[in-house]
Design an enzyme around this catalytic site. Structure first.
Site, PDB file in Angstrom:
ATOM      1  N   GLY A  96      40.649  16.581 -14.246  1.00 49.85           N
ATOM      2  CA  GLY A  96      39.766  16.832 -13.352  1.00 49.85           C
ATOM      3  C   GLY A  96      38.839  15.743 -12.644  1.00 49.85           C
ATOM      4  O   GLY A  96      38.321  15.923 -11.632  1.00 49.85           O
ATOM      5  N   ASP A 256      43.403  20.683 -25.957  1.00 50.00           N
ATOM      6  CA  ASP A 256      43.724  19.346 -24.793  1.00 50.00           C
ATOM      7  C   ASP A 256      43.126  18.198 -25.222  1.00 50.00           C
ATOM      8  O   ASP A 256      43.220  17.174 -24.615  1.00 50.00           O
ATOM      9  CB  ASP A 256      43.057  19.985 -23.507  1.00 50.00           C
TER      10      ASP A 256
END
Length: 491
Positions: A96, A256
């Site tokens: 992101g 993650d």
């Protein structure tokens, strides 16, 4: 000098194997430029090991590359897609606020990712601005380089540049970009993404790629994907044990943030423990203590189970058999971790061989440390230099007896006491990045533009096993406070 020649002299030597994977796992993207980048810190030794010219990186053209304003020749910037369990909840994620420039091939032929962190919005930003603040980027630089010096597998920090632009995280803060170096950014979450939204062919391609990149020794066709699972488990058992042995608390062990290479990745809310307490939590968002110090091995096993689930279609054609293979592999993690941890604890106490009572000797010491709030790092350092009077345990109930038992244990070894002393020196750091020292350095840098405090701290942390007089000031404990130390993700 032409622009192309400047890049050649910098030493960039990119390949882009990740970009040759299925297109569903990434998005090609050129980072948006920043207004006026300035270099804050450059890791000269790391640059040299990568085959990069530090002088060229400090030039205007070099800084433009580190800021994402220029794309070096051979790079193919992309944002990686992945998913993850964040505090137990599964969600779609991805880069992101980061871009993979490409993979640098070093003079030794090693392949490493070059990633810009804080480089701007991507399709995976989920409403965020994709930028990063200076403080968290410098924090990752300090902690990741300290971890490297401690001998713990980790991503590295090549440089931090300011962008000349402000970002807003409750308050206005200077923007910055970190250049991160990693064996790769393949994560448990990468496989979760492909298993959830990809095909079995894409999953196989990702698994084959991971084997080629990180486990080339697995060159058999005999259930190579089970071997992949077993190798990832083995590396994580080694890594988490090393975390525990220095009192490191990651703080955000989401799937993650578990790298398949076995490197520590993501230094958002991490910190090092002062007083020994298995329940220690620093992260402001870990209200339930899911990622507390004592829970890290259990969470690692949980994360690895999620990885195993993604591999089920590759492990066996029969799902029941696949599950049995996965469960058998995961069940071995606890024993692997325990063996690594015990070996490390023996080394911290100068013990070379194994005896059955070693575990109780170790556990009794930790129990006394917990009861008396003894500092984790300084207690082992005091024992290393035979100065038990320097620890808070001295004179407490049970410690004298424990000390005698420990000395008797050392006396039953073939190795001389001098060898035990050297083993302890090599296993017990003189210093860690103390939270109050890190905050002191960040405050001087961000609020006052004074980077000398950080530079001195980095110099001290670069040789944690030197036990030099110059390091003494960085071993002192923080002043007592009624408020617990808290860390934040920095997103």
């Amino acid at each position: 000098m032409t622009e192309k020649k400047a890049f050649i002299e910098t030493g960039w030597n990119f390949d882009n194997s990740y970009a040759r994977l299925p297109k569903s796992v990434f998005t090609p993207l050129t980072p948006p430029p920043v207004s006026s980048p300035e270099l804050i810190i450059l890791n000269g030794p790391l640059a040299a090991s990568l085959g990069l010219n530090a002088d060229a990186l400090q030039s205007r053209e070099g800084v433009e590359v580190l800021a994402g304003n220029r794309i070096p020749e051979g790079a193919l910037p992309l944002a990686q897609a992945y998913a993850g369990h964040q505090f137990g909840h599964f969600t779609m994620l991805g880069d992101g606020r980061a871009l993979l420039l490409g993979e640098q091939i070093t003079p030794l032929g090693e392949r490493v990712d070059i990633q810009l962190k804080g480089s701007g919005r991507t399709p995976y930003s989920r409403g965020g601005d994709g930028r990063a603040a200076l403080g968290p980027m410098l924090r990752e630089y300090i902690i990741s380089e300290a971890m490297h010096a401690l001998g713990i597998a980790t991503t590295r920090s090549l440089a931090v540049v300011t962008t000349g632009e402000s970002i807003y995280r409750e308050t206005e803060q200077p923007g910055a970009i970190l250049t991160r170096v990693a064996a790769s950014h393949l994560r448990v979450g990468t496989f979760q993404y492909v298993a959830k939204w990809g095909t079995d062919e894409e999953l196989r391609a990702m698994a084959d790629y991971t084997l080629r990149r990180h486990f080339p020794e697995v060159n058999t066709d005999e259930n190579r994907y089970l071997l992949l699972l077993q190798e990832v488990i083995k590396r994580q058992a080694e890594l988490i044990a090393k975390w525990q042995l220095v009192g490191f608390i990651h703080g955000v062990m989401n799937t993650d943030n578990m790298a398949l290479s076995g490197e520590t990745i993501d230094y958002g809310p991490c910190a090092f423990m002062d007083g020994y307490d298995p329940a220690t939590v620093f992260s402001s968002i870990d209200a339930q203590g899911r990622y507390a110090y004592a829970n890290q091995p259990h969470i690692a096993a949980w994360n690895l189970a999620r990885f195993a689930e993604t591999l089920l279609p590759l492990l066996h054609d029969d799902e029941i058999q696949a599950i049995k293979l996965a469960e058998a592999a995961i069940s071995g993690f606890s024993d692997l971790f325990r063996r690594n941890w015990l070996a490390g604890m023996r080394a911290k106490l100068g013990i070379f061989n194994e005896e059955l009572q070693d575990e109780s000797l170790i556990e009794d010491l930790l129990s006394m440390m917990h009861k008396n709030h003894a500092d984790f790092t300084n207690t082992f350092r005091a024992l290393t230099f035979e100065k038990p009077e320097d620890t808070i345990l001295f004179g407490t109930s049970g410690f004298t007896q424990w000390y005698e038992l420990w000395q008797a244990r050392l006396g039953r070894q073939q190795e001389p006491k001098s060898s035990s002393h050297q083993l302890m020196r090599d296993s017990n750091p003189a210093l860690i990045p103390r939270n109050h020292r890190v905050e002191e350095a960040l405050e001087a840098a961000v609020k006052q533009g004074d980077y000398s405090v950080m530079e001195r701290l980095l110099a001290a942390l670069s040789s944690p096993y030197a036990h030099s007089p110059e390091q003494a000031e960085y071993s002192t404990l923080p002043a007592l406070s009624s408020r617990p130390y808290r860390t934040y993700c920095g997103t």
